[in-house]
Design a protein around this motif. Structure first.
Motif, PDB file in Angstrom:
ATOM      1  N   SER A  29       0.842  -1.196   0.000  1.00 53.78           N
ATOM      2  CA  SER A  29       0.000   0.000   0.000  1.00 53.78           C
ATOM      3  C   SER A  29       0.875   1.242   0.000  1.00 53.78           C
ATOM      4  CB  SER A  29      -0.919   0.011   1.228  1.00 53.78           C
ATOM      5  OG  SER A  29      -0.155   0.113   2.414  1.00 53.78           O
ATOM      6  N   THR A  30       0.319   2.322  -0.514  1.00 52.19           N
ATOM      7  CA  THR A  30       0.977   3.626  -0.505  1.00 52.19           C
ATOM      8  C   THR A  30       0.092   4.579   0.273  1.00 52.19           C
ATOM      9  OG1 THR A  30       1.984   3.240  -2.672  1.00 52.19           O
ATOM     10  CG2 THR A  30       1.858   5.526  -1.902  1.00 52.19           C
ATOM     11  N   GLY A  31       0.657   5.198   1.293  1.00 53.17           N
ATOM     12  CA  GLY A  31      -0.209   6.044   2.082  1.00 53.17           C
ATOM     13  C   GLY A  31       0.506   7.000   3.008  1.00 53.17           C
ATOM     14  N   VAL A  32      -0.300   7.837   3.611  1.00 56.68           N
ATOM     15  CA  VAL A  32       0.149   8.860   4.544  1.00 56.68           C
ATOM     16  C   VAL A  32      -0.175   8.405   5.956  1.00 56.68           C
ATOM     17  CG1 VAL A  32      -0.306  11.202   5.378  1.00 56.68           C
ATOM     18  CG2 VAL A  32      -0.070  10.767   2.924  1.00 56.68           C
ATOM     19  N   VAL A  33       0.753   8.618   6.865  1.00 57.92           N
ATOM     20  CA  VAL A  33       0.527   8.379   8.297  1.00 57.92           C
ATOM     21  C   VAL A  33       0.779   9.685   9.031  1.00 57.92           C
ATOM     22  CG1 VAL A  33       1.300   7.177  10.371  1.00 57.92           C
ATOM     23  CG2 VAL A  33       1.102   5.923   8.208  1.00 57.92           C
ATOM     24  N   ALA A  34      -0.211  10.088   9.809  1.00 54.37           N
ATOM     25  CA  ALA A  34      -0.079  11.285  10.653  1.00 54.37           C
ATOM     26  C   ALA A  34      -0.290  10.883  12.101  1.00 54.37           C
ATOM     27  CB  ALA A  34      -1.103  12.340  10.244  1.00 54.37           C
ATOM     28  N   VAL A  35       0.602  11.309  12.960  1.00 54.09           N
ATOM     29  CA  VAL A  35       0.487  11.048  14.390  1.00 54.09           C
ATOM     30  C   VAL A  35       0.548  12.391  15.110  1.00 54.09           C
ATOM     31  CG1 VAL A  35       1.494   9.910  16.404  1.00 54.09           C
ATOM     32  CG2 VAL A  35       1.596   8.792  14.163  1.00 54.09           C
ATOM     33  N   TRP A  36      -0.414  12.608  16.016  1.00 51.51           N
ATOM     34  CA  TRP A  36      -0.396  13.857  16.756  1.00 51.51           C
ATOM     35  C   TRP A  36      -0.750  13.628  18.221  1.00 51.51           C
ATOM     36  CZ3 TRP A  36      -4.203  12.798  13.090  1.00 51.51           C
ATOM     37  CH2 TRP A  36      -5.529  12.757  13.544  1.00 51.51           C
ATOM     38  N   GLU A  37      -0.312  14.594  19.037  1.00 45.96           N
ATOM     39  CA  GLU A  37      -0.639  14.580  20.449  1.00 45.96           C
ATOM     40  C   GLU A  37      -1.923  15.367  20.652  1.00 45.96           C
ATOM     41  OE1 GLU A  37       1.654  15.787  24.585  1.00 45.96           O
ATOM     42  OE2 GLU A  37       2.771  14.804  22.954  1.00 45.96           O
ATOM     43  N   THR A  38      -2.812  14.838  21.498  1.00 42.68           N
ATOM     44  CA  THR A  38      -4.105  15.466  21.698  1.00 42.68           C
ATOM     45  C   THR A  38      -4.403  15.596  23.191  1.00 42.68           C
ATOM     46  OG1 THR A  38      -6.416  15.425  20.957  1.00 42.68           O
ATOM     47  CG2 THR A  38      -5.448  13.319  21.648  1.00 42.68           C
ATOM     48  N   ASP A  39      -5.629  15.935  23.512  1.00 43.93           N
ATOM     49  CA  ASP A  39      -6.074  16.110  24.895  1.00 43.93           C
ATOM     50  C   ASP A  39      -6.117  14.744  25.580  1.00 43.93           C
ATOM     51  OD1 ASP A  39      -7.441  16.527  27.253  1.00 43.93           O
ATOM     52  OD2 ASP A  39      -9.071  17.679  26.338  1.00 43.93           O
ATOM     53  N   PRO A  40      -5.376  14.545  26.672  1.00 39.57           N
ATOM     54  CA  PRO A  40      -5.373  13.246  27.339  1.00 39.57           C
ATOM     55  C   PRO A  40      -6.746  12.842  27.867  1.00 39.57           C
ATOM     56  CG  PRO A  40      -4.205  14.884  28.652  1.00 39.57           C
ATOM     57  CD  PRO A  40      -4.454  15.500  27.321  1.00 39.57           C
ATOM     58  N   ASP A  41      -7.557  13.809  28.287  1.00 35.76           N
ATOM     59  CA  ASP A  41      -8.895  13.482  28.766  1.00 35.76           C
ATOM     60  C   ASP A  41      -9.771  12.948  27.636  1.00 35.76           C
ATOM     61  OD1 ASP A  41      -8.253  14.269  31.333  1.00 35.76           O
ATOM     62  OD2 ASP A  41      -8.996  16.324  31.059  1.00 35.76           O
ATOM     63  N   SER A 216      -0.160  18.902  18.952  1.00 35.95           N
ATOM     64  CA  SER A 216       1.236  18.893  18.519  1.00 35.95           C
ATOM     65  C   SER A 216       1.421  17.771  17.509  1.00 35.95           C
ATOM     66  CB  SER A 216       2.160  18.688  19.716  1.00 35.95           C
ATOM     67  OG  SER A 216       3.509  18.582  19.304  1.00 35.95           O
ATOM     68  N   LEU A 217       1.867  18.111  16.305  1.00 32.52           N
ATOM     69  CA  LEU A 217       2.086  17.105  15.266  1.00 32.52           C
ATOM     70  C   LEU A 217       3.403  16.383  15.527  1.00 32.52           C
ATOM     71  CD1 LEU A 217       0.811  15.966  12.687  1.00 32.52           C
ATOM     72  CD2 LEU A 217       2.075  17.685  11.377  1.00 32.52           C
ATOM     73  N   VAL A 218       3.333  15.071  15.674  1.00 35.72           N
ATOM     74  CA  VAL A 218       4.501  14.270  16.031  1.00 35.72           C
ATOM     75  C   VAL A 218       5.168  13.672  14.805  1.00 35.72           C
ATOM     76  CG1 VAL A 218       5.276  12.224  17.320  1.00 35.72           C
ATOM     77  CG2 VAL A 218       3.532  13.739  18.293  1.00 35.72           C
ATOM     78  N   GLU A 219       4.381  13.194  13.862  1.00 37.87           N
ATOM     79  CA  GLU A 219       4.920  12.496  12.694  1.00 37.87           C
ATOM     80  C   GLU A 219       4.006  12.716  11.502  1.00 37.87           C
ATOM     81  OE1 GLU A 219       5.308   7.860  11.147  1.00 37.87           O
ATOM     82  OE2 GLU A 219       5.314   8.285  13.301  1.00 37.87           O
ATOM     83  N   LEU A 220       4.611  12.924  10.324  1.00 41.04           N
ATOM     84  CA  LEU A 220       3.847  13.024   9.089  1.00 41.04           C
ATOM     85  C   LEU A 220       4.720  12.460   7.969  1.00 41.04           C
ATOM     86  CD1 LEU A 220       1.174  13.967   7.919  1.00 41.04           C
ATOM     87  CD2 LEU A 220       2.171  16.227   7.544  1.00 41.04           C
ATOM     88  N   THR A 221       4.319  11.299   7.428  1.00 37.88           N
ATOM     89  CA  THR A 221       5.140  10.609   6.433  1.00 37.88           C
ATOM     90  C   THR A 221       4.282  10.067   5.304  1.00 37.88           C
ATOM     91  OG1 THR A 221       4.997   8.521   7.655  1.00 37.88           O
ATOM     92  CG2 THR A 221       6.916   9.925   8.096  1.00 37.88           C
ATOM     93  N   LEU A 222       4.950   9.804   4.189  1.00 39.60           N
ATOM     94  CA  LEU A 222       4.372   9.111   3.048  1.00 39.60           C
ATOM     95  C   LEU A 222       5.223   7.871   2.802  1.00 39.60           C
ATOM     96  CD1 LEU A 222       2.418   9.049   0.546  1.00 39.60           C
ATOM     97  CD2 LEU A 222       4.196  10.317  -0.688  1.00 39.60           C
ATOM     98  N   GLY A 223       4.595   6.719   2.719  1.00 40.54           N
ATOM     99  CA  GLY A 223       5.391   5.505   2.596  1.00 40.54           C
ATOM    100  C   GLY A 223       4.704   4.393   1.842  1.00 40.54           C
TER     101      GLY A 223
END
Length: 274
Positions: A29-41, A216-223
């Motif tokens: 597969s070819t795709g984008v992965v985005a990981v971000w920090e959000t509100d813990p609650d 807060s954006l932690v990771e943004l990749t295309l793979g």
């Protein structure tokens, strides 16, 4: 008599089908992965017990085009970091798929929260756009510019948590206790590029991912990657513990616990929709 296709399959046919499914080729597969920090609650609020938050309130969105031979598939997932019994993994809240074929196995075998939707992954030179959409709303959109090629990670094992259950025949609650499934994936990556951009979350009553804001954006990749997967039932969970979260699975606001929208009327008995 001509063969009746709804008739029973022979034992030889069943064995042949199982053998063929055990020898599937690598599917990339070819795709984008985005990981971000959000509100813990917010993360804690969406996790059914016995899942618990991890040390960091992360959300992961994956948006991919899958190279199924003769049957290209758009596949997506929005998940929050979670832990169970010492195992760290991800709890998907919604998994849009572009074809019914991809929904059936995942929902019925693993309990994945898959729904039909639109999945877009587009690249024009260095510009990339990826989106997950349902009911005309692109509730997750990633936009950015492709940058440097990143070193390939080592093959990795990743775990997703699912709840497998069936609504009760009488329309009240679940038919039985739910199964908490650990779905383990072995992932290999053959190409990985950094993306500089942003993640846009749009309001949707059906897919309220906007409740998990990007702090807060932690990771943004295309793979490009391939995975295999296997699942096991890790624990049986009382239906009463899962019921408060069952609306995560359905669009219909009258499913099991939710009341109808304000101003609407209940359908008459014996009438009404699915």
């Amino acid at each position: 008599m001509a063969r009746i296709r709804y008739g029973a399959r022979s034992e030889a046919e069943i064995r042949a089908a199982r053998s063929a499914s055990a020898k599937l080729p690598d599917i990339w597969s070819t795709g984008v992965v985005a990981v971000w920090e959000t509100d813990p609650d917010a993360v804690a609020a969406v996790l059914p017990p016995p899942l618990k938050p991890t040390g960091r309130p992360l959300v992961r969105a994956g948006i991919s085009k899958v190279d199924l031979p003769g049957y290209p598939l758009g596949a997506g997932s929005v998940a929050v970091a979670a832990a169970h019994g010492g195992v760290a993994g991800w709890y998907p809240l919604v998994m849009p798929m572009t074809h019914e074929r991809a929904l059936t196995g995942g929902r019925e075998v693993f309990g994945e929260p898959k729904k039909l939707g639109e999945v877009t992954v587009e690249r024009d030179g260095l510009v990339v756009r990826a989106a997950l959409a349902r009911h005309g709303i692109a509730f997750v959109e990633v936009r950015g510019a492709v940058g440097e090629v990143l070193p390939l990670p080592e093959p990795a094992r990743k775990t997703d948590f699912y709840f497998k259950f069936l609504p009760a025949v009488d329309g009240s609650g679940l038919e039985d206790d739910a199964a908490l499934v650990h779905c383990v994936r072995e992932e290999r990556v053959r190409k990985l590029e950094r993306v500089t951009g942003d993640v846009v979350l749009r309001e949707s009553m059906y897919d309220p991912v906007a409740d998990l804001p990007v702090l807060s954006l932690v990771e943004l990749t295309l793979g490009e990657k391939t995975t295999d997967q296997r699942g096991r039932v890790a624990e049986r969970v009382a239906a009463e513990a899962v019921l408060p979260y069952i609306h995560q699975r359905y669009d219909d606001p009258r499913q099991i616990l939710d009341g109808p929208p304000e101003g609407s009327e209940e359908p008459a008995a014996g009438k009404g929709g699915a």
